[in-house]
Design a protein around this motif. Structure first.
Motif, PDB file in Angstrom:
ATOM      1  N   TRP A 175       0.844  -1.188   0.000  1.00  0.00           N
ATOM      2  CA  TRP A 175       0.000   0.000   0.000  1.00  0.00           C
ATOM      3  C   TRP A 175       0.881   1.240   0.000  1.00  0.00           C
ATOM      4  N   VAL A 176       0.253   2.381  -0.236  1.00  0.00           N
ATOM      5  CA  VAL A 176       0.964   3.657  -0.287  1.00  0.00           C
ATOM      6  C   VAL A 176       0.507   4.533   0.883  1.00  0.00           C
ATOM      7  N   ASP A 177       1.486   5.066   1.610  1.00  0.00           N
ATOM      8  CA  ASP A 177       1.241   6.008   2.696  1.00  0.00           C
ATOM      9  C   ASP A 177       1.507   7.412   2.162  1.00  0.00           C
ATOM     10  N   GLN A 178       0.444   8.210   2.048  1.00  0.00           N
ATOM     11  CA  GLN A 178       0.586   9.567   1.521  1.00  0.00           C
ATOM     12  C   GLN A 178       0.605  10.629   2.619  1.00  0.00           C
ATOM     13  N   SER A 179       0.780  10.212   3.854  1.00  0.00           N
ATOM     14  CA  SER A 179       0.708  11.162   4.958  1.00  0.00           C
ATOM     15  C   SER A 179       1.828  12.202   4.918  1.00  0.00           C
ATOM     16  N   ILE A 180       2.905  11.924   4.165  1.00  0.00           N
ATOM     17  CA  ILE A 180       4.000  12.898   4.085  1.00  0.00           C
ATOM     18  C   ILE A 180       3.747  13.936   2.993  1.00  0.00           C
ATOM     19  N   PRO A 192       4.920  10.667  -6.942  1.00  0.00           N
ATOM     20  CA  PRO A 192       5.659   9.514  -6.408  1.00  0.00           C
ATOM     21  C   PRO A 192       6.820   9.900  -5.500  1.00  0.00           C
ATOM     22  N   THR A 193       7.251  11.164  -5.530  1.00  0.00           N
ATOM     23  CA  THR A 193       8.347  11.585  -4.651  1.00  0.00           C
ATOM     24  C   THR A 193       7.852  11.949  -3.256  1.00  0.00           C
ATOM     25  N   LYS A 194       6.538  11.963  -3.048  1.00  0.00           N
ATOM     26  CA  LYS A 194       5.976  12.363  -1.758  1.00  0.00           C
ATOM     27  C   LYS A 194       5.035  11.281  -1.230  1.00  0.00           C
ATOM     28  N   LEU A 195       5.521  10.061  -1.232  1.00  0.00           N
ATOM     29  CA  LEU A 195       4.764   8.956  -0.664  1.00  0.00           C
ATOM     30  C   LEU A 195       5.743   7.905  -0.150  1.00  0.00           C
ATOM     31  N   VAL A 196       5.237   7.040   0.703  1.00  0.00           N
ATOM     32  CA  VAL A 196       6.035   5.919   1.213  1.00  0.00           C
ATOM     33  C   VAL A 196       5.435   4.637   0.662  1.00  0.00           C
TER      34      VAL A 196
END
Length: 291
Positions: A175-180, A192-196
């Motif tokens: 899964w992708v964490d977009q909290s950042i 894609p540079t701002k996700l985990v």
């Protein structure tokens, strides 16, 4: 509410917007007696689209096809009177509306004990626990989550990393964490540079992380799981086969390592599945008992 990202289903060519472990090896399902009948005096309540057409009378919708008029199917609603149903719509021989309904359940149909209420005015806000928690389980690196290699922190590299992970026999989901990412519009949230990127495996995490690092240059969290994705999918198939029409849907959740199953009433089903699968299956009932 939590910041929502994506849960990834594999094999993957793109990320899918999110909709839905316990210790020990998965337990194989075996035929069992049918669930006990519901208490005939117990009242249940829930929120549903109710729809009637030329093929059937009023029914609770398990899934609504957003055509006009809408299409759906589900258990019959007995004692329904459209004259007592506010805000009903009719088109091309179909009548429907969204309601709070209360009644008794006999295992296959709901018999109203109270007139329906308009659902849009009475349905509660979606609680936080209904939203998948997509927070990365890894400790952030020193300095926080950041791009390691800008050349491979691209959508193409992300897709390639996901495809590689999904090809491993001990793959347990991603899964992708977009909290950042502070953005709120969809295009910027997909940066894609701002996700985990989160990937889970049941095997050698260090080797898997090294393999993924050779492909993906963005933020990465590789963590352990109890069950592979294929094991969870096998349990899901067994549960759906066992429940048949009692289940209205099911899915796997890599963030928790569980299988969710949607039913209309949990009449001891969660307890029975806990005994059978050791807590891996989570039951979600659309109708809740009225105290």
């Amino acid at each position: 509410m939590r910041h929502v990202g994506w849960i990834v289903a594999a094999p993957v060519a793109a990320l899918l917007l999110a909709a839905c472990g316990d210790e020990g090896a998965p337990v194989s399902a075996s035929p069992s007696d049918a669930p006990p009948s519901a208490d005939p005096g117990q009242a249940y309540t829930g929120f549903f689209t109710v729809l009637e057409n030329a093929e059937h009378g009023p029914q609770l919708c398990s899934t609504v096809l957003e055509s006009h008029p809408p299409q759906c199917g589900g258990p019959d609603v007995l004692g329904w009177n459209w004259d007592e149903a506010p805000d009903a719509e009719t088109a091309n021989g179909v009548t429907w509306g969204y309601y709070s309904v209360t009644g008794t359940w006999d295992g296959s149909a709901l018999t109203l004990t109270e007139p329906p209420l308009p659902g849009a005015a009475t349905s509660p806000m979606v609680p936080d626990d209904a939203v998948p928690d997509l927070t990365s389980p890894c400790e952030p690196p020193a300095g926080g989550w950041a791009v390691v290699d800008a050349a491979t922190a691209t959508q193409a590299a992300l897709d390639a990393a996901l495809a590689h992970a999904a090809s491993r026999p001990d793959y347990a989901g991603a899964w992708v964490d977009q909290s950042i990412n502070p953005a709120t519009d969809e295009a910027a949230m997909n940066d894609p540079t701002k996700l985990v990127l989160n990937v889970r495996f049941t095997g050698d995490l260090e080797q898997h992380e090294a393999d993924l690092r050779a492909i993906w240059g963005g933020a990465l969290c590789v963590s352990a799981a109890e069950h592979t994705e294929q094991e969870l999918l096998a349990i899901q198939e067994d549960v759906l086969t066992e429940l048949g029409e009692l289940a209205s849907g099911a899915g796997t959740d890599p963030t928790t390592g569980t299988v969710s199953v949607d039913v209309f009433v949990d009449d001891g089903l969660q307890e029975r599945l806990d005994q059978q699968y050791g807590g891996v299956v989570i039951v979600h009932a659309a109708l809740r008992p009225v105290d």
